[in-house]
Design a protein around this motif. Structure first.
Motif, PDB file in Angstrom:
ATOM      1  N   ALA A 210       8.370   4.220  75.207  1.00 44.05           N
ATOM      2  CA  ALA A 210       8.569   4.965  73.963  1.00 44.05           C
ATOM      3  C   ALA A 210       9.433   4.184  72.987  1.00 44.05           C
ATOM      4  CB  ALA A 210       9.202   6.327  74.265  1.00 44.05           C
ATOM      5  N   GLY A 211      10.469   3.520  73.507  1.00 47.98           N
ATOM      6  CA  GLY A 211      11.290   2.682  72.637  1.00 47.98           C
ATOM      7  C   GLY A 211      10.515   1.512  72.060  1.00 47.98           C
ATOM      8  N   SER A 212       9.624   0.925  72.862  1.00 48.17           N
ATOM      9  CA  SER A 212       8.797  -0.179  72.355  1.00 48.17           C
ATOM     10  C   SER A 212       7.889   0.286  71.216  1.00 48.17           C
ATOM     11  CB  SER A 212       7.953  -0.765  73.488  1.00 48.17           C
ATOM     12  OG  SER A 212       8.779  -1.265  74.530  1.00 48.17           O
ATOM     13  N   VAL A 213       7.331   1.482  71.348  1.00 46.18           N
ATOM     14  CA  VAL A 213       6.470   2.018  70.291  1.00 46.18           C
ATOM     15  C   VAL A 213       7.270   2.278  69.025  1.00 46.18           C
ATOM     16  CG1 VAL A 213       5.029   3.992  69.639  1.00 46.18           C
ATOM     17  CG2 VAL A 213       4.827   2.995  71.914  1.00 46.18           C
ATOM     18  N   ILE A 214       8.473   2.822  69.158  1.00 46.23           N
ATOM     19  CA  ILE A 214       9.304   3.098  67.978  1.00 46.23           C
ATOM     20  C   ILE A 214       9.685   1.806  67.271  1.00 46.23           C
ATOM     21  CG2 ILE A 214      11.528   4.015  67.244  1.00 46.23           C
ATOM     22  CD1 ILE A 214      11.278   6.080  69.486  1.00 46.23           C
ATOM     23  N   VAL A 215      10.083   0.795  68.044  1.00 45.23           N
ATOM     24  CA  VAL A 215      10.432  -0.495  67.447  1.00 45.23           C
ATOM     25  C   VAL A 215       9.222  -1.135  66.776  1.00 45.23           C
ATOM     26  CG1 VAL A 215      11.224  -2.837  67.976  1.00 45.23           C
ATOM     27  CG2 VAL A 215      12.358  -0.880  69.012  1.00 45.23           C
ATOM     28  N   ALA A 216       8.051  -1.009  67.390  1.00 45.45           N
ATOM     29  CA  ALA A 216       6.833  -1.579  66.811  1.00 45.45           C
ATOM     30  C   ALA A 216       6.485  -0.896  65.493  1.00 45.45           C
ATOM     31  CB  ALA A 216       5.681  -1.462  67.801  1.00 45.45           C
ATOM     32  N   LEU A 217       6.564   0.427  65.450  1.00 45.63           N
ATOM     33  CA  LEU A 217       6.269   1.142  64.213  1.00 45.63           C
ATOM     34  C   LEU A 217       7.274   0.808  63.121  1.00 45.63           C
ATOM     35  CD1 LEU A 217       5.297   4.652  65.653  1.00 45.63           C
ATOM     36  CD2 LEU A 217       3.760   2.872  64.805  1.00 45.63           C
ATOM     37  N   TRP A 218       8.527   0.605  63.511  1.00 42.54           N
ATOM     38  CA  TRP A 218       9.555   0.267  62.516  1.00 42.54           C
ATOM     39  C   TRP A 218       9.390  -1.154  61.986  1.00 42.54           C
ATOM     40  CZ3 TRP A 218      13.477  -3.457  63.062  1.00 42.54           C
ATOM     41  CH2 TRP A 218      14.411  -3.480  62.026  1.00 42.54           C
ATOM     42  N   GLY A 219       9.018  -2.093  62.839  1.00 42.78           N
ATOM     43  CA  GLY A 219       8.921  -3.480  62.404  1.00 42.78           C
ATOM     44  C   GLY A 219       7.580  -3.875  61.819  1.00 42.78           C
ATOM     45  N   ALA A 220       6.556  -3.000  61.936  1.00 40.84           N
ATOM     46  CA  ALA A 220       5.226  -3.361  61.444  1.00 40.84           C
ATOM     47  C   ALA A 220       5.215  -3.549  59.937  1.00 40.84           C
ATOM     48  CB  ALA A 220       4.220  -2.287  61.848  1.00 40.84           C
ATOM     49  N   SER A 221       5.877  -2.652  59.209  1.00 36.88           N
ATOM     50  CA  SER A 221       5.880  -2.769  57.752  1.00 36.88           C
ATOM     51  C   SER A 221       6.611  -4.027  57.295  1.00 36.88           C
ATOM     52  CB  SER A 221       6.535  -1.529  57.144  1.00 36.88           C
ATOM     53  OG  SER A 221       7.867  -1.379  57.628  1.00 36.88           O
ATOM     54  N   TYR A 222       7.591  -4.488  58.080  1.00 32.33           N
ATOM     55  CA  TYR A 222       8.352  -5.682  57.683  1.00 32.33           C
ATOM     56  C   TYR A 222       7.464  -6.912  57.691  1.00 32.33           C
ATOM     57  CZ  TYR A 222      11.674  -9.533  57.990  1.00 32.33           C
ATOM     58  OH  TYR A 222      12.339 -10.714  57.786  1.00 32.33           O
ATOM     59  N   TRP A 223       6.769  -7.167  58.816  1.00 31.66           N
ATOM     60  CA  TRP A 223       5.954  -8.379  58.852  1.00 31.66           C
ATOM     61  C   TRP A 223       4.686  -8.225  58.030  1.00 31.66           C
ATOM     62  CZ3 TRP A 223       1.005  -8.295  60.668  1.00 31.66           C
ATOM     63  CH2 TRP A 223       0.636  -7.290  61.555  1.00 31.66           C
ATOM     64  N   GLU A 224       4.243  -6.983  57.785  1.00 34.23           N
ATOM     65  CA  GLU A 224       3.093  -6.797  56.896  1.00 34.23           C
ATOM     66  C   GLU A 224       3.460  -7.151  55.459  1.00 34.23           C
ATOM     67  OE1 GLU A 224      -0.326  -3.413  55.989  1.00 34.23           O
ATOM     68  OE2 GLU A 224       1.683  -2.809  56.656  1.00 34.23           O
ATOM     69  N   ASN A 225       4.667  -6.759  55.016  1.00 34.94           N
ATOM     70  CA  ASN A 225       5.114  -7.126  53.671  1.00 34.94           C
ATOM     71  C   ASN A 225       5.419  -8.616  53.563  1.00 34.94           C
ATOM     72  OD1 ASN A 225       4.974  -4.476  52.725  1.00 34.94           O
ATOM     73  ND2 ASN A 225       7.022  -3.989  53.508  1.00 34.94           N
ATOM     74  N   LEU A 226       5.881  -9.209  54.657  1.00 35.88           N
ATOM     75  CA  LEU A 226       6.276 -10.613  54.613  1.00 35.88           C
ATOM     76  C   LEU A 226       5.077 -11.547  54.598  1.00 35.88           C
ATOM     77  CD1 LEU A 226       8.601 -12.691  54.781  1.00 35.88           C
ATOM     78  CD2 LEU A 226       8.431 -12.529  57.278  1.00 35.88           C
ATOM     79  N   TRP A 227       4.044 -11.249  55.358  1.00 33.47           N
ATOM     80  CA  TRP A 227       2.928 -12.183  55.531  1.00 33.47           C
ATOM     81  C   TRP A 227       1.646 -11.767  54.793  1.00 33.47           C
ATOM     82  CZ3 TRP A 227       3.798 -12.481  61.522  1.00 33.47           C
ATOM     83  CH2 TRP A 227       4.920 -13.281  61.770  1.00 33.47           C
ATOM     84  N   PHE A 228       1.458 -10.483  54.560  1.00 35.85           N
ATOM     85  CA  PHE A 228       0.181 -10.010  54.014  1.00 35.85           C
ATOM     86  C   PHE A 228       0.345  -9.184  52.750  1.00 35.85           C
ATOM     87  CE2 PHE A 228      -0.234 -10.319  58.672  1.00 35.85           C
ATOM     88  CZ  PHE A 228      -1.190 -11.317  58.739  1.00 35.85           C
TER      89      PHE A 228
END
Length: 402
Positions: A210-228
Motif C-alpha cells: 500500500a505504501g508503494s502504491v501511495i508513493v507511486a501515485l505521488w511521484g507519477a505527476s513529478y516525472w510526467e511533468n519533468l519528461w513528458f
C-alpha cells in the motif's frame, strides 16, 4: 474343511452400492466423451458446406490479408460488410491473434503470482495463516467473470486512460517495492527480522505494498511533468503514434489474470503440498536452505502438477468470453501494442452469432471460428496431458535408479 460363511446381507448391499457407483461414474465419463465428440461432429458438418459451395471462401483466403474498400490490403474481420453491400473482410487471423494475445497477457500476470503464492504458502507460510488465506484465494475463482469484466471495462479502463502515468508507475512500483522491502529486511538486526518472519509475510507485506502504491501515485505527476510536459498520453500519440484506448489488452490481461490466478494457485499448491515431507526434511537436515529445498527438491517432484495447473489456466484464458467482451474494445486488429484493443474468437461468436442467419456464410464462418477454438483447446489439453505423463514417468524412473 468347513465351508465359508455366506455373505451377510449388509456386505451384499455394499457390493451392489459399489457396483452402482462404478457404473454411474463410468457412464458419466463415457457421456462426457460422447458429448465432446458430438460437438466436434456438429461443428464439422455445419462448416463443411462453406467450402463445398462455389460461392464460399477458400480456407487459405481466411488466413491471408484482404483488400478493403480503399484498396488497402490488411488483416481485418468485418463480416458486417456482407449486409451493407461492401467488400467483406473475412480474415480469422486477427481473431486468433486477439485470443492468444489476451491469454498471453493474462498468463504473464497470473503465473508468477499464482506459483509464487503456492510456493510461499506450501513451504514458508504459517499453517494457521495458510488455512485461512487459501480458502479466501480459492473463493476468488467463484467470482463471476462478468463482474471482473464490468470492473475492468467501466472502472479500471477509463481511469487508466485518464491517468496513464500513474498506471505505469504503479505497475513498476509494486515489484520494485517488494524487492526493496526484501533487501531492507536482510539488513535489519536479527531481533527485528524475527518479528518480520516469512511465516507471516502475507500480513506485513500488505502495508508495504500500500505504501508503494501511495508513493507511486505521488511521484507519477513529478516525472510526467519533468519528461513528458505533463501529458504522457499526448506525448505517446505525437512521438510514438500510439493511440491509447480505454479498453485495451493491458487492462484485459489484468482482469483475466485475476480470473485465472486462483485456479493455477490451487492446483500448484496441491502439487507442492503433496511432495513427501521426508524429502523436504531430509534436504534441510543436510544443510539446504528453504529456498534450496524449494528449487532443488519440491519443484522437480511437483513439476507435473504445476505444468497441469499452468495449462489448465491457459485453457481458461483462451476460452474466456465475458471479460474479453466487456474489457477489450472488440476491435479486430492485428497489433502488438498492449494499449490497443483486440477481439477474440469467443467474443466474436458471442456478439455475432445471435444476429447471424442460420445457414448463411456469416453463420458458418462463426461456427468455423468455434471449430478453430475447439481444436485449439483440445490440442492444448491433450499436449498438456501427454507432457505431464512423460514428466511423471521420468520422475519415477529417476527415483528407481536412485
Amino acid at each position: 474343511m468347513p465351508e465359508p460363511a455366506p455373505f451377510s446381507s449388509l456386505h451384499r448391499h455394499r457390493q451392489r452400492r459399489d457396483r452402482l457407483a462404478t457404473a454411474l461414474i463410468t457412464a458419466g465419463g463415457v457421456g462426457v466423451l460422447l458429448a465432446v465428440l458430438a460437438i466436434g461432429i456438429f461443428l464439422v458438418t455445419e462448416v463443411l458446406p462453406l467450402f463445398l459451395s462455389d460461392s464460399g471462401p477458400s480456407l487459405t483466403a481466411l488466413w491471408q490479408p484482404q483488400a478493403n474498400v480503399d484498396g488497402v490490403v490488411e488483416y481485418r474481420w468485418l463480416p458486417e460488410s456482407l449486409k451493407g453491400g461492401g467488400i467483406p473482410q473475412l480474415n480469422l487471423l486477427p481473431l486468433v491473434w486477439g485470443t492468444l494475445e489476451a491469454a498471453l497477457w493474462a498468463l504473464v500476470l497470473a503465473i508468477p503470482l499464482a506459483l509464487g503464492a503456492a510456493a510461499h504458502s506450501s513451504l514458508f507460510m504459517s499453517p494457521r495463516l495458510r488455512h485461512r488465506i487459501r480458502p479466501t484465494l480459492e473463493l476468488m475463482e467463484a467470482m463471476p467473470s462478468v463482474v471482473l469484466g464490468f470492473i475492468a471495462g467501466l472502472v479500471l479502463g477509463p481511469w487508466a486512460e485518464r491517468h496513464l502515468a500513474e498506471t505505469f508507475t504503479v505497475i513498476a512500483a509494486l515489484p520494485l517495492g517488494i524487492l526493496l522491502v526484501a533487501g531492507l529486511r536482510r539488513c535489519l538486526p536479527g531481533s527485528i527480522r524475527h518479528w518480520l518472519s516469512l511465516r507471516w509475510a502475507a500480513l506485513w507485506l500488505i502495508p508495504c505494498l500500500a505504501g508503494s502504491v501511495i508513493v507511486a501515485l505521488w511521484g507519477a505527476s513529478y516525472w510526467e511533468n519533468l519528461w513528458f510536459d505533463g501529458d504522457l498520453r499526448a506525448w505517446m500519440e505525437i512521438h510514438l503514434g500510439l493511440d491509447v484506448q480505454a479498453r485495451n489488452a493491458l487492462i484485459l490481461g489484468l482482469a483475466m489474470g485475476f480470473a485465472v490466478m486462483p485456479g493455477i494457485y490451487a492446483l500448484a499448491e496441491d502439487a507442492l503440498s503433496d511432495v513427501p515431507k521426508e524429502l523436504c526434511e531430509g534436504a534441510q537436515a543436510m544443510g539446504a536452505t528453504r529456498w534450496q529445498t524449494l528449487t532443488k527438491v519440491m519443484l522437480p517432484v511437483a513439476l507435473p502438477g504445476i505444468f497441469s495447473a499452468v495449462m489448465i489456466g491457459a485453457g481458461r484464458a483462451v476460452g474466456e468470453t465475458m471479460i474479453v467482451l466487456m474489457a477489450s474494445g472488440n476491435t479486430a486488429l492485428m497489433s502488438a501494442n498492449p494499449l490497443d484493443g483486440l477481439r477474440s474468437l469467443a467474443s466474436s461468436i458471442a456478439i455475432e452469432l445471435p444476429e447471424a442467419v442460420v445457414g448463411s456464410s456469416h453463420y458458418r464462418l462463426l461456427l468455423l471460428a468455434a471449430l478453430a477454438l475447439f481444436i485449439f483447446t483440445f490440442v492444448v489439453n491433450t499436449l498438456a496431458e501427454v507432457v505431464r505423463s512423460r514428466l511423471r514417468q521420468r520422475l519415477v524412473r529417476q527415483r528407481s535408479m536412485r
